[in-house]
Design a protein around this motif. Structure first.
Motif, short mmCIF file in Angstrom:
data_model
loop_
_atom_site.label_atom_id
_atom_site.label_comp_id
_atom_site.label_asym_id
_atom_site.label_seq_id
_atom_site.Cartn_x
_atom_site.Cartn_y
_atom_site.Cartn_z
N CYS A 4 0.84 -1.20 0.00
CA CYS A 4 0.00 0.00 0.00
C CYS A 4 0.88 1.26 0.00
CB CYS A 4 -0.92 -0.02 1.21
SG CYS A 4 -2.14 1.32 1.23
N TYR A 5 1.94 1.26 0.80
CA TYR A 5 2.86 2.41 0.82
C TYR A 5 3.61 2.54 -0.50
CZ TYR A 5 7.18 4.96 1.71
OH TYR A 5 8.24 5.83 1.62
N LEU A 6 4.12 1.43 -1.02
CA LEU A 6 4.90 1.48 -2.26
C LEU A 6 4.06 1.91 -3.46
CD1 LEU A 6 7.09 -1.74 -1.94
CD2 LEU A 6 7.81 0.63 -1.66
N SER A 7 2.74 1.70 -3.39
CA SER A 7 1.89 2.10 -4.51
C SER A 7 1.87 3.61 -4.72
CB SER A 7 0.46 1.58 -4.30
OG SER A 7 -0.18 2.26 -3.23
N PHE A 8 2.33 4.36 -3.71
CA PHE A 8 2.39 5.82 -3.82
C PHE A 8 3.83 6.30 -4.02
CE2 PHE A 8 -1.37 4.93 -1.23
CZ PHE A 8 -2.34 5.61 -1.95
N THR A 9 4.72 5.39 -4.41
CA THR A 9 6.13 5.74 -4.56
C THR A 9 6.66 5.29 -5.91
OG1 THR A 9 6.97 3.66 -3.64
CG2 THR A 9 6.46 5.43 -2.08
N ARG A 10 7.84 5.82 -6.25
CA ARG A 10 8.62 5.32 -7.39
C ARG A 10 9.78 4.52 -6.81
NH1 ARG A 10 9.84 9.78 -9.53
NH2 ARG A 10 8.11 9.90 -11.02
N TYR A 11 9.80 3.22 -7.08
CA TYR A 11 10.76 2.34 -6.43
C TYR A 11 11.24 1.31 -7.43
CZ TYR A 11 12.65 -0.97 -2.98
OH TYR A 11 13.46 -1.81 -2.27
N ASP A 12 12.57 1.20 -7.57
CA ASP A 12 13.15 0.29 -8.57
C ASP A 12 13.88 -0.89 -7.95
OD1 ASP A 12 15.31 1.53 -7.46
OD2 ASP A 12 16.11 2.36 -9.32
#
Length: 305
Positions: free
Chosen positions: A50-58
């Motif tokens: 849920c948190y990562l869905s609002f981030t740009r993460y590679d």
């Protein structure tokens, strides 16, 4: 009540309260492993996604907060809409035929019969097979020189590229998944049919109702809870399908079998867009919750009596 009776009753009350506290402590200790398992393997991953869905993460750097950008990108992503369409076709194509066939098979198997128990055991074999093993077997069946094309050859039809034809590949997966889940649905329907009151059918027969009318007017309404239960687990399972597309077609050809879970996986680990994949996972979860709530609403509307 005398003073002596009050004094005698008070220890019993305290003892009862202490016993309830002890039982609560024991119950909490017994539930603790399940609560830890739930927290570590479900709640924490859910909150992380849920948190990562609002981030740009590679997967390599630090997640960068981007707000609703991933959800906005989803609206403009043709790959997402293609996977959603493939998932819808796959779900409808694998759920409805499986339920109809399972119900048609369960009706005669629910009646007393000499070999019905053996047949129920045999029909459960595909359901208990591991999905990976099932996919490998069906990959052999769908091979160019495999049994499927051999049957077509006997019928005088040409060979079919089951897993490389963009029009046939998704239906090849549908056939395999239907065969895989059919036995489980048959057993559930059989149990539901055997729990129906025979007196209702005897009264219908006395009133002149034939088998077809009795099935649609009596059996199906009484079997409503069982039918919708099967529908819920079938829809949820189909919308989470990953293994068949991964092992049989790799999402191809040309995205023809790229169901949403496979597209999420390739986005997360193939293109290293974990934030965007997490946003798609949240959308898929929301879809499953909405569909489940709709079906549970119908479950409350009636059921087996």
């Amino acid at each position: 009540m005398t003073a002596l009776q009050i004094r005698l009753a008070r220890p019993a009350t305290l003892s009862g309260r202490g016993q309830r506290r002890a039982e609560a402590r024991v119950g909490g200790m017994l539930a603790l492993p399940a609560m830890i398992f739930f927290g570590v393997f479900w709640l924490l991953p859910f909150l992380s996604a849920c948190y990562l869905s609002f981030t740009r993460y590679d997967l390599a750097g630090t997640p960068e907060w981007v707000g609703l950008e991933n959800y906005r990108r989803m609206l403009e992503d043709p790959g997402f809409w293609n996977s959603a369409q493939v998932t819808a076709v796959y779900t409808v194509g694998s759920v409805l035929p499986a339920i109809v066939l399972a119900l048609a098979i369960a009706v005669p198997l629910a009646r007393p019969g000499r070999f019905n128990g053996v047949l129920r055991g045999l029909i459960m074999i595909p359901a208990v097979m591991p999905l990976v093993a099932t996919s490998v077997v069906w990959r052999i069946i769908y091979a160019d020189g495999g049994p499927a094309n051999a049957v077509l050859g006997v019928a005088g039809l040409g060979p079919v590229s089951w897993l490389t034809d963009d029009k046939m590949a998704v239906w090849a997966l549908v056939v395999m998944v239907t065969w895989k889940h059919l036995g489980l649905f048959v057993i559930i329907f059989t149990a539901g049919l055997q729990g129906l009151p025979p007196s209702v059918f005897e009264a219908a027969a006395l009133d002149g109702a034939g088998p077809v009318r009795a099935f649609f007017s009596i059996t199906l309404p009484l079997l409503r809870r069982t039918l919708l239960f099967v529908l819920v687990i079938a829809v949820v399972g189909s919308m989470q399908a990953f293994v068949p597309a991964f092992l049989l077609t790799g999402g191809g050809p040309a995205g023809a079998t790229e169901v949403l879970p496979y597209y999420m996986w390739s986005t997360a680990f193939g293109f290293e867009r974990m934030g965007y994949a997490s946003a798609m996972a949240m959308v898929l979860l929301a879809m499953l919750v909405v569909l489940s709530l709709v079906q549970f609403r119908f479950l409350r509307g009636g059921g087996d009596e």
